[in-house]
Design a protein around this motif. Structure first.
Motif, PDB file in Angstrom:
ATOM      1  N   ASN A 105      28.779  53.500  55.441  1.00 20.44           N
ATOM      2  CA  ASN A 105      27.768  53.311  56.484  1.00 20.44           C
ATOM      3  C   ASN A 105      27.668  54.558  57.359  1.00 20.44           C
ATOM      4  N   PRO A 106      26.695  55.423  57.100  1.00 20.33           N
ATOM      5  CA  PRO A 106      26.591  56.690  57.838  1.00 20.33           C
ATOM      6  C   PRO A 106      26.219  56.482  59.306  1.00 20.33           C
ATOM      7  N   ASP A 112      27.448  62.628  58.249  1.00 22.97           N
ATOM      8  CA  ASP A 112      27.772  61.686  57.170  1.00 22.97           C
ATOM      9  C   ASP A 112      26.736  61.628  56.055  1.00 22.97           C
ATOM     10  N   LEU A 113      25.516  61.203  56.399  1.00 26.56           N
ATOM     11  CA  LEU A 113      24.511  60.933  55.370  1.00 26.56           C
ATOM     12  C   LEU A 113      24.065  62.205  54.656  1.00 26.56           C
ATOM     13  N   THR A 114      23.677  63.204  55.423  1.00 28.51           N
ATOM     14  CA  THR A 114      23.185  64.437  54.806  1.00 28.51           C
ATOM     15  C   THR A 114      24.274  65.115  53.975  1.00 28.51           C
ATOM     16  N   LEU A 124      31.722  58.492  52.165  1.00 34.40           N
ATOM     17  CA  LEU A 124      31.350  59.467  53.189  1.00 34.40           C
ATOM     18  C   LEU A 124      32.544  59.983  53.986  1.00 34.40           C
ATOM     19  N   SER A 325      21.992  51.628  61.097  1.00 34.20           N
ATOM     20  CA  SER A 325      22.066  52.532  59.963  1.00 34.20           C
ATOM     21  C   SER A 325      21.824  51.725  58.689  1.00 34.20           C
ATOM     22  N   ILE A 328      24.806  53.107  52.139  1.00 31.98           N
ATOM     23  CA  ILE A 328      24.328  54.027  51.097  1.00 31.98           C
ATOM     24  C   ILE A 328      24.317  53.389  49.710  1.00 31.98           C
TER      25      ILE A 328
END
Length: 391
Positions: A105-106, A112-114, A124, A325, A328
């Motif tokens: 979960n970013p 985190d996500l990028t 992550l 959020s 992913i």
């Protein structure tokens, strides 16, 4: 490539953090205790999280120093993570991955996500561990080495917090000299130069903690005793203000940097924006004001270098309903992941800012005067400073 550079490595919950510095001259007196004092300053500040209770950072000098003096060869610094013993299975170098403490979960506002997209991670934590501000531990250690070099030629670097959240001491500190601001800040739990305002800031931080919120702020870093002529106007990448801006923007959570009065100058007439030049027999050329923050035309001008940085609130929140959020894997909405975190780290970020300014100024100094034997270099620096007064 400059004459001074460093690389650091390590993960937040890995065995250790390391740095290698190349370009420090020989015969500079250096001790681990000097570096440890700076590391301790980075860990202080009201509003820090649980990690600071676990880690008591101490440096180990692994190379480049013998009998208390640098050798001119690369200096290796290491700071062990005491918390590593609780993460040996999760952060193991070899073996099979474990699902414990995986992050799917970013967090908004974090790498985190990028980072997961860029490097192809399904967990992550691989991003979080390196993107973490824990990395700044070795920056402060490297900065301490550079500070030690600079103080030998009369250059002093310090910092203080100007604001946290909605509270500011900007107007209250205007009549306080720079180095006195720094001394006052060292006595303040939130590193403000007006310690009598501490309780107001602490109450705001306590309120944010109760609400599960985080706070950002603004800090200033200064360098006094810097001679004119460090940096250059001849190429874009040799301008010292460009190097300072890059160094500060590389600090986690920093979203704005200005030198001197920065953005305020954009709203003034030219007659109000520039520092008039004067000359005295003892001082040589000088300015009565310092709106330029000690930098003109990509070079230091002999006045104190003043850098101001804006830090956003830390993205890790501890609210019952955190920032929204998306997972992913499932692509389902989810509250952003929570990790042990600070309410505010502005006081600590100011210490990191000191380190980065020390690195930039030390690099510019060695670029101009050489980086072999520090005893010879110091003589050239003092001769040049006299020359600037007699020019």
């Amino acid at each position: 490539m400059g004459v001074l550079r460093f690389l650091n490595a390590g993960e937040s919950h890995g065995p250790a953090l390391t740095a290698i510095i190349e370009g420090i001259p020989s015969n500079l007196e250096l001790s681990s205790e000097y570096i440890n004092r700076e590391l301790a300053r980075r860990q202080q500040g009201y509003g820090r999280g649980g990690r600071m209770k676990i880690e008591k950072d101490r440096v180990e000098i692994l190379s480049g120093v013998r009998f208390g003096k640098t050798l001119g060869s690369p200096i290796t610094l290491m700071v062990r993570n005491r918390d590593w013993e609780n993460w040996t299975d999760i952060m193991a170098v070899e073996g099979q991955p474990v699902e414990k403490k995986e992050i799917k979960n970013p967090r908004p506002g974090h790498a985190d996500l990028t980072g997961g997209i860029k490097y192809g991670f399904s967990d992550l934590r691989n991003v979080l561990e390196r993107a973490s501000a824990r990395e700044t531990t070795t920056r402060v250690a490297v900065g301490a080495v550079c500070k030690r070099l600079l103080e030998d030629v009369g250059i002093t670097i310090g910092s203080y917090v100007v604001s946290i959240g909605e509270l500011s001491v900007k107007e209250l500190m205007q009549e306080i000299p720079l180095e006195e601001r720094f001394k006052n800040a060292e006595k303040s739990e939130v590193r403000i130069p007006v310690p009598e305002e501490d309780e107001k800031f602490k109450k705001l931080i306590d309120l944010a903690k109760e609400e599960g919120e985080s706070l950002g702020g603004v800090f200033e870093v200064f360098a006094t005793g810097v001679p004119a002529g460090l940096g250059s106007y001849v190429q874009w990448d040799r301008r010292i203000d460009g190097k300072i801006a890059q160094a500060f923007m590389s600090i986690q959570a920093i979203k704005g940097v200005e030198i001197g009065e920065g953005f305020q100058l954009a709203g003034k007439f030219g007659s109000q924006a520039h520092d008039e030049i004067f000359w005295g027999k003892e001082r040589g050329f000088y300015r009565k004001t310092n709106r330029a923050g000690g930098v003109e035309g990509g070079m230091t001008n002999g006045e104190p270098v003043i850098v101001r940085a804006a830090m956003k609130p830390i993205p890790t929140l501890m609210r019952k309903k955190s920032l929204r959020s998306v997972n992913i894997e499932t692509k389902e909405p989810f509250d952003a992941a929570k990790e042990r975190s600070d309410v505010t780290a502005v006081p600590a970020a100011a210490v990191v800012g000191e380190a980065m300014l020390a690195v930039v100024i030390a690099e510019a100094l060695l670029e101009k005067f050489g980086n072999d034997d520090w005893n010879e270099i110091k003589e050239r620096i003092f001769q040049y400073i006299q020359h600037t007064k007699e020019y």
